[in-house]
Motif scaffolding. Structure first.
Motif, mmCIF file in Angstrom:
data_model
loop_
_atom_site.group_PDB
_atom_site.id
_atom_site.type_symbol
_atom_site.label_atom_id
_atom_site.label_comp_id
_atom_site.label_asym_id
_atom_site.label_seq_id
_atom_site.Cartn_x
_atom_site.Cartn_y
_atom_site.Cartn_z
ATOM 1 N N LEU A 142 -7.288 5.099 -0.464
ATOM 2 C CA LEU A 142 -6.587 4.564 0.695
ATOM 3 C C LEU A 142 -7.094 5.154 2.007
ATOM 4 C CD1 LEU A 142 -2.901 4.116 -0.495
ATOM 5 C CD2 LEU A 142 -4.832 2.561 -0.616
ATOM 6 N N ARG A 182 0.954 4.125 -2.749
ATOM 7 C CA ARG A 182 0.550 5.477 -2.403
ATOM 8 C C ARG A 182 1.648 6.477 -2.774
ATOM 9 N NH1 ARG A 182 2.219 8.475 1.338
ATOM 10 N NH2 ARG A 182 1.130 10.402 1.810
ATOM 11 N N TYR A 183 2.895 6.071 -2.547
ATOM 12 C CA TYR A 183 4.003 6.967 -2.827
ATOM 13 C C TYR A 183 4.196 7.165 -4.326
ATOM 14 C CZ TYR A 183 8.636 9.025 -2.829
ATOM 15 O OH TYR A 183 9.685 9.865 -3.036
ATOM 16 N N ALA A 184 4.049 6.096 -5.095
ATOM 17 C CA ALA A 184 4.433 6.172 -6.504
ATOM 18 C C ALA A 184 3.288 6.525 -7.448
ATOM 19 C CB ALA A 184 5.067 4.835 -6.928
ATOM 20 N N CYS A 185 2.036 6.420 -7.004
ATOM 21 C CA CYS A 185 0.936 6.480 -7.964
ATOM 22 C C CYS A 185 -0.021 7.653 -7.745
ATOM 23 C CB CYS A 185 0.130 5.178 -7.919
ATOM 24 S SG CYS A 185 1.153 3.726 -8.116
ATOM 25 N N ASP A 186 -0.718 7.989 -8.842
ATOM 26 C CA ASP A 186 -1.745 9.021 -8.773
ATOM 27 C C ASP A 186 -3.112 8.391 -8.538
ATOM 28 O OD1 ASP A 186 0.259 10.903 -9.643
ATOM 29 O OD2 ASP A 186 0.001 10.015 -11.635
ATOM 30 N N VAL A 192 -5.507 7.943 -5.588
ATOM 31 C CA VAL A 192 -4.903 7.065 -4.595
ATOM 32 C C VAL A 192 -5.230 7.485 -3.163
ATOM 33 C CG1 VAL A 192 -2.633 8.194 -4.542
ATOM 34 C CG2 VAL A 192 -2.810 5.769 -4.062
ATOM 35 N N LEU A 234 0.818 -1.223 0.000
ATOM 36 C CA LEU A 234 0.000 0.000 0.000
ATOM 37 C C LEU A 234 0.844 1.262 0.000
ATOM 38 C CD1 LEU A 234 -2.716 -0.714 2.705
ATOM 39 C CD2 LEU A 234 -2.965 -0.766 0.238
ATOM 40 N N ALA A 235 1.841 1.287 0.897
ATOM 41 C CA ALA A 235 2.635 2.505 1.047
ATOM 42 C C ALA A 235 3.400 2.808 -0.238
ATOM 43 C CB ALA A 235 3.581 2.368 2.223
ATOM 44 N N VAL A 236 3.906 1.780 -0.865
ATOM 45 C CA VAL A 236 4.646 1.979 -2.107
ATOM 46 C C VAL A 236 3.717 2.509 -3.186
ATOM 47 C CG1 VAL A 236 5.836 0.754 -3.965
ATOM 48 C CG2 VAL A 236 6.466 0.320 -1.587
#
Lengths: 597, 268, 352
Positions: free
Chosen positions: B240, B216-220, B236, B212-214
């Motif tokens: 989330l 959230r960090y990488a995606c729109d 995102v 999830l965290a990845v």
């Protein structure tokens, strides 16, 4: 990595081969091959005439200075005839191998190019033929080719085809499944280019090794056919014919039969060893060389002052200055270096660190499960009042019941950690049966109870099933149940949920939590997932390059009170649901750089 | 820049009673220049949709469109169009041919872009220069071109795999769990690189992950998949923080979060 | 063997709890239901037998075509070069060569079912009689060899695997590897020749020719089994290494049991499948080996017939031998597969 020179695989393989030539096997193989080939080329020219010259005065004589191994029924020198026969024996054997291997490779690679249904047909035919021994194929083919060298060579060649083809098929199939072939497909690399650039180079090593082995068996098989009279025909002769001629007069002059017999065997062995050597050089058959091992480096005699505290009896586990070493490539490597820690009764301690940091080896060493040739040294590995440090394997076995009942292990991969050939119930029950003094039926009842306790539905039926009938999460529950047959004082869980999905992980962790509470067990929990560890454990040990660099409570770690730069870096580099997306992720490398400057 | 659209995609494996419905009628859009994360557990079909898009698996029905034109044609034109969509795989130890130098592997990607634009292959020197450029782009020293993969760490290999995919000048990049096989300490560097490349080159991306965290960090945007169904799609942060679908909620709750106990402890 | 799947373990609580009877049936049913509605063994056997029948049909057809596709007239071949055209014409109709190919093929099968494999060109004797008369002697030494191979090769390989794993006992390892390596490569006829020299000439202990009394079996069986025993021992050792390295053996060690129990209960069952598979291939190879052994030791088995059939171009005989040996090998494979299915739960339940 300091000598990061570019070495092409070809050069590397030659170097590796030269290295293998220095081993006894390699040296014999190479010298033997050179001699064999030398004989095949030069012997007929040197002694060919002499070896065929009939001499009625010297029929069937014993060894003499002129004829070292005596003469045969026509007065010809046995030794010379054997030497001269090297050419025919080798040549026909090689011809058969050449035919067989090239056809085999073609047939084996066909399924990856042809339409799938033809490919499957080819595979099916090959699989059926593999079951038939070569002689039956030879017999079959001899009908077409007739008796004689040509027929025998073709027959032997064709007899090799199924084996090589099958090898090729399995090898190519395994290469095709690799991601670099997928990547090439995605890039639109043409099929033939994929075949020649990716697939064939990946299988050649194995094919070369097996072709050499096939050459050894073709050579002996060809001799065999000549021996039976269905190979080479008179007046031509090879070792097989010489042997069959000699056998008739075995009682008069054994050398006539034994010399060619030994020649065939030696040639076969030389070629087999050559295959072996090439295989080792190419890394097809990996080999661990542990000769001339340098002595195990002695542990540094400087215990950190605060770590030198004597083990406390109230702790379920006390480890002091633990080292674990393994021999690798002629020297000892020590992946765990001077680890010391305590786990209090009922405490949950997490161990985190990246792959290769030594966390799993620490767990295995604590559990006395490091096997030869690995070496464990420590000042103390005290578990529940018994110090296992320095105990011999035999001494440890006297505490088998203690370890078996009070320490339970949950391993990482639930797919491979249960014995595939045994039913789950008996596997779970085994500890109680072995150490708990339970009779078989009691143990199996207890196992059913424990399976129910870890949340396995219908435990009676499940106990009678095999592991492959369980899902990953269920297997891990079964592993936990296995540890509950005694009253575990310590549960060592080594990445127990890494192979599982998050939702399954959660249920397995809940089971672990519940059993630890109910049985009052301490938990040594190894994971690379820091959020999981801090959520489950009270205290965290951070391992880095074989050492514990931080011993901190979960709350402090989460609050950012870590002291060691690696721990700080590790914490900063983990993305969370609150990471600032507008900035790049902090990385361990950034921190370590800062630390150095 | 291009958009990628999944339209009623259905993927079945096998036939008869043993058919596995890997993807069941999935439709969503990856807008131009954006990154869409695909979240899901194993067996949710998240990797399958990407593998169909690049032609490694076949769709049973439905379509995948690149700028409105189908990617699922098996003819030459289809293949050419498909090569604008590139993929980076999960396992860095399997995705590079151990017998090819890093340079040769990357050149394989460059060749694809020349093949697509129907240009003649440039000189070796030109290819070598472009390879160096790609290595620089992914933050590797140019000397790596002559190395073999076995000397590289997992993170470095993943950089090479990125460079190879970028060599094909893709308009869409599919990243299939590209950080799952890496240590946490390396994960960040690969994520940073991915974001840097995207902002510099402007490709559209599909980012498949179970983390999830990845995501959230990488995606729109994020698409949540469960047992072959697309259960939720949206920005995102929205998904989330306020998941609507129960399986999204279960997924989010299951993931351990830093600083929170895993569950209400059974003890104390 | 059916019991292995469906019966409850003979544990007293289960057996006593009669009231649980219906529940048990229900409980045991799911795995069986998944595979097929009938007993999994029945469906497995059916499929395996169908495969056998197909293989036999392919084999017989190939053997038929082998002779049919040969250049030249079988009638002329069977009568020799001096035969007159009339004789040949008579022979042709005798052999049914004047009918269509399909009729002949059908006829070939018909004859097979009556035990008629044709007549040998060279001796004029029915091929069936030749084979049934010769086969027992070959089977004797082959079966004895199989027993020796299994009884020596498997325990030896396991013991060496346990003793030399992880680089233990280097000298033993080196000795085992070199001796078995040498003997695996040595061809059967060489072993036979050398054993004659050692046990019959240098120190005459055993007879070297013919079949007369128990001692006459010693050398043929030794020569036939030696290489295969070593080959099997090597394979079993390698497999033992693999299993000993497996994660589940570590799990077993974590239970702190005696080494013997660990080996026999946790390691051994996992060695059965690869060992049997390889042994099956070796048994096929014995057929070839027996030809050499019988030639060297003048053993009254199939060996001389096989060699003679080729040197004399005796096609009906070759055809008969190919079919009989082929069926023999298919049967060996069937037995091996059934044994594996009986022992290995995975092949029993998943591959059914």
């Amino acid at each position: 990595m300091t000598t990061l020179t570019t070495v092409a695989p070809a050069t590397r393989r030659i170097r590796s081969f030269v290295h293998q030539m220095r081993t006894p096997t390699g040296a014999i193989a190479v010298i033997g091959t050179v001699l064999l080939v030398g004989l095949a080329i030069f012997a007929p020219a040197l002694w060919g005439a002499e070896a065929t010259e009939v001499n009625v005065d010297l029929i069937a004589q014993g060894p003499s200075p002129e004829h070292l191994l005596g003469t045969d029924s026509a007065g010809r020198d046995i030794l010379l005839r054997t030497l001269v026969a090297a050419r025919t024996s080798l040549m026909y054997g090689m011809l058969a191998t050449l035919i067989g291997v090239s056809l085999g490779v073609i047939v084996g690679c066909l399924p990856s190019i042809l339409p799938p249904w033809i490919g499957r047909l080819v595979t099916a035919v090959v699989n059926m033929l593999v079951a038939f021994p070569a002689l039956l194929l030879v017999l079959f083919l001899a009908v077409f080719f007739g008796q004689g060298a040509t027929g025998a060579v073709f027959a032997l060649g064709l007899a090799i085809v199924p084996d090589i083809a099958r090898l090729c098929q399995t090898m190519t199939a395994s290469v095709v499944g690799r991601d670099f072939v997928s990547a090439a497909k995605v890039l639109g690399v043409p099929r033939t280019a994929i075949l020649f650039r990716h697939i064939i180079p990946s299988v050649t090593d194995v094919i070369v090794v097996n072709a050499t082995m096939a050459a050894a068996s073709s050579l002996t098989a060809m001799a065999g056919l000549s021996f039976l009279g269905i190979g080479l025909q008179a007046p031509a002769y090879d070792w097989g014919r010489l042997l069959s001629e000699g056998l008739a007069r075995m009682y008069v002059s054994p050398a006539a039969a034994l010399t060619p017999a030994i020649a065939v065997t030696l040639a076969g062995i030389v070629l087999t060893m050559l295959g072996d050597t090439i295989g080792r050089a190419l890394g097809v058959t990996p080999v661990i060389s542990m000769r001339k091992l340098a002595g195990l480096p002695s542990r540094s005699a400087k215990p950190e002052p605060d770590r030198a505290v004597a083990p406390q009896p109230e702790n379920v586990l006390s480890v002091r200055d633990l080292h674990v070493s393994f021999p690798a490539l002629g020297k000892w490597v020590t992946p765990v270096r001077g680890v010391s820690f305590d786990i209090a009764r009922g405490e949950r301690v997490g161990i985190v660190g990246e792959s290769g940091s030594g966390k799993s080896l620490t767990a295995l060493a604590v559990a006395q499960l490091i096997e030869y040739p690995g070496r464990v040294e420590a000042d103390a590995i005290a578990f529940d009042g018994v110090d296992y440090a320095g105990m011999s394997e035999r001494e440890v076995t006297t505490h088998a019941a203690d370890l078996g009942l009070k320490m339970s292990m949950v391993f990482q991969d639930p797919m491979s950690s249960l014995n595939p050939s045994l039913r789950v119930g008996p596997q779970v029950a085994e500890t109680a049966f072995l150490h708990g003094g339970a009779i078989r039926t009691q143990a199996s009842d207890q196992a059913t109870d424990r399976l129910a306790e870890v949340g396995i539905q219908n435990p009676k039926m499940r106990a009678r099933q095999y592991p492959f009938q369980f899902s990953g999460g269920m297997r891990q529950r079964a592993m936990i149940a296995m540890g509950l047959m005694g009253t575990p004082k310590l549960i060592i869980a080594d990445e127990p949920t890494t192979a599982l999905d998050a939702t399954v992980q959660r249920t397995v962790m809940q089971v672990l939590d519940r059993v630890a509470v109910e049985h009052g067990s301490a938990v040594m929990f190894i994971s690379h997932d820091i959020a999981l560890v801090t959520g489950f454990c009270e205290r965290v040990l951070v391992m880095y390059h074989g050492e514990i660099v931080e011993d901190i409570s979960s709350a402090d770690l989460v609050a950012g009170s870590a002291v060691h730069p690696y721990t700080k870096a590790l914490m900063a580099s983990i993305p969370t649901l609150t990471t600032d997306r507008s900035r790049p992720m902090a990385t361990v490398a950034d921190f370590m750089k800062e630390d150095k400057s | 820049m291009s958009s990628l659209e999944f339209r009623n995609l259905v993927v079945d494996f096998g036939r008869g009673p043993k058919t596995v419905h890997a993807v069941k009628d999935v439709s969503f859009m990856v807008p131009q220049g954006s990154t869409v994360g695909v979240l899901g557990e194993s067996g949710s079909g998240k990797s399958t949709i990407a593998r169909v898009a690049v032609g490694l698996e076949h769709a049973t029905s439905g379509d995948i469109l690149l700028d409105g034109r189908t990617l699922l044609q098996s003819n030459r034109a289809g293949r050419m169009r498909r090569s604008q969509v590139q993929m980076v795989f999960q396992d860095p130890y399997s995705s590079l041919n151990p017998r090819m130098t890093i340079g040769d592997s990357i050149a394989e990607g460059l060749h694809a872009s020349y093949r697509r634009s129907k240009q003649p292959l440039p000189s070796r020197r030109q290819i070598a220069a472009e390879t160096q450029e790609l290595l620089g782009l992914v933050g590797l020293d140019s000397s790596y071109a002559g190395h073999y993969p076995r000397r590289l760490s997992g993170g470095q290999r993943q950089r090479v795999a990125l460079a190879r995919a970028l060599g094909a000048k893709p308009s869409v990049l599919l990243a299939d769990e590209i950080t799952s096989a890496l240590d946490v300490s390396v994960q960040g560097t690969v994520l940073n690189l991915f974001r840097k490349l995207q902002s510099e080159l402007g490709f559209t991306a599909l980012f498949i992950s179970h983390n999830l965290a990845v995501v959230r960090y990488a995606c729109d945007y994020v698409a949540v998949m469960d047992k072959g169904d697309l259960v939720e799609f949206g920005p995102v942060d929205e998904i989330l923080t306020a998941p609507k679908h129960p399986s999204t909620r279960a997924l989010i709750e299951a993931v351990p979060e830093m600083g929170k106990p895993l569950f209400v402890p059974a003890h104390r | 063997m059916k019991n292995m799947i469906s019966s409850a373990p003979p544990d007293s609580p289960d057996a006593v709890a009669v009231s649980e009877g219906p529940l048990q049936v229900d409980v045991v049913a799911p795995p069986a239901k998944k595979a097929a509605s009938t007993n999994p063994w029945v469906s497995y056997l059916t499929r395996r037998l169908i495969r056998l029948v197909i293989s036999v049909v392919v084999l017989v057809t190939a053997a038929y075509l082998m002779v049919r596709l040969l250049p030249g007239d079988p009638a002329r071949l069977s009568l020799g070069p001096e035969a007159t055209d009339e004789q040949i014409a008579v022979r042709r109709s005798e052999l049914g060569l004047d009918t269509s190919v399909f009729t002949q093929y059908f006829h070939f099968w018909e004859n097979l079912f009556h035990g008629d494999l044709g007549k040998s060109y060279s001796t004029r004797l029915p091929v069936f009689d030749v084979i049934t008369q010769r086969m027992p002697a070959t089977l004797e030494i082959s079966v004895l060899s199989i027993i020796v191979i299994l009884l020596v090769g498997i325990p030896l390989g396991m013991a060496m695997g346990e003793a030399t794993r992880g680089g233990r006992n280097r000298w033993l390892d080196a000795m085992f590897s070199s001796v078995t390596g040498l003997l695996t490569v040595a061809p059967v006829f060489v072993v036979a020749a050398i054993s004659i020299y050692m046990f019959a000439i240098t120190s005459p202990v055993f007879p070297v020719a013919g079949r007369s009394g128990p001692s006459s079996y010693v050398l043929p069986v030794l020569a036939l089994s030696l290489s295969s025993t070593c080959a099997l021992a090597r394979i079993v050792r390698a497999e033992t290494f693999n299993v000993l390295e497996a994660d589940y053996v570590r799990t077993g060690r974590a239970k702190r049991m005696q080494k013997s129990r660990l080996f026999f209960r946790h390691v051994l069952p996992n060695l059965v499948t690869p060992t049997l598979t390889f042994a099956g291939l070796l048994f096929g190879g014995l057929i070839a080996g027996s030809v050499f052994v019988e030639t060297v030791f003048a053993w009254p088995g199939m060996g001389p017939v096989v060699v003679g059939s080729i040197t004399n171009r005796d096609y009906p005989l070759v055809q008969g031998i190919v079919m009989v040996y082929g069926v023999l090998i298919l049967l060996i494979n069937l037995v091996v597969d059934l044994l594996i299915a009986a022992v290995d739960p995975r092949s029993r339940i998943t591959k059914l």
